[in-house]
Write an enzyme that holds these catalytic residues in place. Structure first.
Site, PDB file in Angstrom:
ATOM      1  N   ASP A 139       0.775  -1.180   0.103  1.00  0.00           N
ATOM      2  CA  ASP A 139      -0.155  -0.077  -0.054  1.00  0.00           C
ATOM      3  C   ASP A 139       0.869   1.209  -0.054  1.00  0.00           C
ATOM      4  O   ASP A 139       2.076   1.331   0.793  1.00  0.00           O
ATOM      5  CB  ASP A 139      -0.951   0.018   1.205  1.00  0.00           C
ATOM      6  CG  ASP A 139      -1.984   1.151   1.181  1.00  0.00           C
ATOM      7  OD1 ASP A 139      -1.472   2.128   1.289  1.00  0.00           O
ATOM      8  OD2 ASP A 139      -3.162   0.604   0.820  1.00  0.00           O
ATOM      9  N   ILE A 140       0.720   2.068  -1.155  1.00  0.00           N
ATOM     10  CA  ILE A 140       1.624   3.219  -1.178  1.00  0.00           C
ATOM     11  C   ILE A 140       0.989   4.186   0.001  1.00  0.00           C
ATOM     12  O   ILE A 140      -0.334   4.457   0.448  1.00  0.00           O
ATOM     13  CB  ILE A 140       1.167   4.104  -2.628  1.00  0.00           C
ATOM     14  CG1 ILE A 140       1.671   3.033  -3.705  1.00  0.00           C
ATOM     15  CG2 ILE A 140       2.128   5.332  -2.291  1.00  0.00           C
ATOM     16  CD1 ILE A 140       1.438   3.690  -4.988  1.00  0.00           C
ATOM     17  N   GLU A 165      -4.635   2.453  -4.308  1.00  0.00           N
ATOM     18  CA  GLU A 165      -3.058   2.548  -4.140  1.00  0.00           C
ATOM     19  C   GLU A 165      -2.737   1.152  -3.465  1.00  0.00           C
ATOM     20  O   GLU A 165      -1.531   0.916  -3.070  1.00  0.00           O
ATOM     21  CB  GLU A 165      -2.450   3.605  -3.169  1.00  0.00           C
ATOM     22  CG  GLU A 165      -2.884   3.619  -1.755  1.00  0.00           C
ATOM     23  CD  GLU A 165      -4.312   4.299  -1.701  1.00  0.00           C
ATOM     24  OE1 GLU A 165      -4.458   5.036  -0.363  1.00  0.00           O
ATOM     25  OE2 GLU A 165      -5.186   4.546  -2.504  1.00  0.00           O
TER      26      GLU A 165
END
Length: 375
Positions: free
Chosen positions: A248-249, A292
């Site tokens: 996950d960004i 994301e």
């Protein structure tokens, strides 16, 4: 026929379709050779006097019928296996055709068959007509089968030209029609086959598009939902390792807010490219699960090996960030959760995913920019 029955490679489809059509169409015709011979024999003048020949030919046509029925398609739909099956099955068709052609010739050369010659001739016409319209896949072989059915009888009729010229000419004209009809059927069959292949190609393209994230060209959530349970079921049967990384960004919303969604999209694309550089084995399935969040499915990969790859990705991203085309360099980090399938803990694919997802959640809670192992 289900989608699973179709060969995955389109260049295999043509021979697969030919094998299927040959198998279906040959089953119906085989028994009629046997019935035609029995009628020709039993309605002859003295069938008892030809008992030995009659039984022998009955056994021959029974054997040809039996061989057609037991000649099953190969379990593996490889091109070489299918071609071999088609070649062997055509051998049965050609041998049967020759057998009947000789029967027809015998019927016209032996007075014992005078009462049943019409049966033999009508059967020859019927078999050759069926050949022209039901077996146009291979034109040369179809022509060969028709000639084997016809020529022996025509030769005998030719030797009896003075008394049988009308029948000979009629059969010769009909033979020319059958050859023209076979040629037309051949073109129509392969035109239909080409259309089927085009539709198959189009369906595969649509299927690929439906399972591919258009922005990153990674597999999408639909692909994950299809692939993940299948992989888990496979490792449950075989006991091979399966590891899952969820990525996950960090603070992606800030990128969208500060630079705009266009830059955010470029960032997601660049992130996917960085994943490809690290998780680059053919067996690694890279996916965008939504927003994301990304995932990597690693079949036949023990937990420690998956951990090394995940740490390489995390360090590389932390050190180098992302270069966005047309934009300045963006520093970027990500939170990762990692786990390997454990039969003692994971009763289902959903349970396995939850363990890894919980690890990702803990990575975010603990400050992000880190890898947390599933427990």
């Amino acid at each position: 026929m289900t989608n699973a029955d179709l060969p995955r490679l389109t260049h295999t489809f043509a021979i697969w379709r030919e094998a299927q059509d040959t198998r279906i169409r040959t089953r119906l015709g085989g028994i009629y050779y046997l019935l035609a011979w029995l009628l020709t024999w039993l309605f002859s003048r003295a069938p008892g006097e030809m008992a030995l020949s009659g039984v022998a030919l009955t056994l021959f046509f029974c054997a040809m019928l039996g061989l057609r029925l037991v000649h099953k398609l190969p379990a593996h739909h490889g091109e070489a296996e299918l071609r071999g099956w088609v070649d062997r099955h055509w051998s049965l068709i050609l041998i049967t055709s020759l057998g009947w052609g000789l029967v027809h010739a015998w019927a016209w050369s032996d007075l014992q068959f005078e009462p049943s010659r019409l049966i033999a001739t009508l059967s020859t016409v019927a078999f050759s007509t069926a050949m022209a319209f039901n077996f146009p896949m291979r034109k040369a072989r179809g022509i060969g089968a028709i000639l084997l059915l016809y020529l022996p009888g025509l030769v005998v009729l030719g030797l009896q030209w003075q008394s049988q010229s009308a029948i000979l000419i009629t059969l010769a004209f009909y033979l020319s029609y059958l050859l023209l009809a076979l040629n037309r059927s051949h073109r129509e069959y392969h035109a239909t086959l080409t259309l089927e292949q085009q539709l198959l190609d189009q369906r595969e393209r649509y299927d690929l598009l439906s399972r591919t994230d258009s922005l990153t060209q990674l597999g999408n959530r639909l692909q994950f939902n299809s692939l993940f349970p299948a992989m888990v079921a496979s490792v449950q049967r075989q006991g091979s390792p399966l590891s899952l990384v969820l990525l996950d960004i960090d603070f992606f919303k800030r990128i969208n807010d500060e630079y705009g969604h266009a830059v955010g999209d470029l960032c997601l694309h660049a992130f996917a490219e960085r994943m490809r550089l690290v998780f680059r084995r053919d067996s690694d399935a890279l996916l965008r699960l939504g927003g994301e969040e990304f995932g990597v499915l690693m079949i036949d990969t023990p937990l420690e090996q998956a951990r090394e790859l995940a740490e390489v990705f995390l360090r590389d991203l932390d050190s180098n960030g992302l270069d966005i085309p047309g934009q300045r360099h963006l520093p970027l980090t990500a939170s990762l959760g990692l786990g390997s399938y454990d039969a003692a803990q994971d009763a289902s694919a959903e349970a396995f995913f939850k363990r890894v997802d919980d690890a990702l959640y803990r990575a975010k809670e603990q400050g992000r920019d880190r890898l947390v192992m599933a427990i």
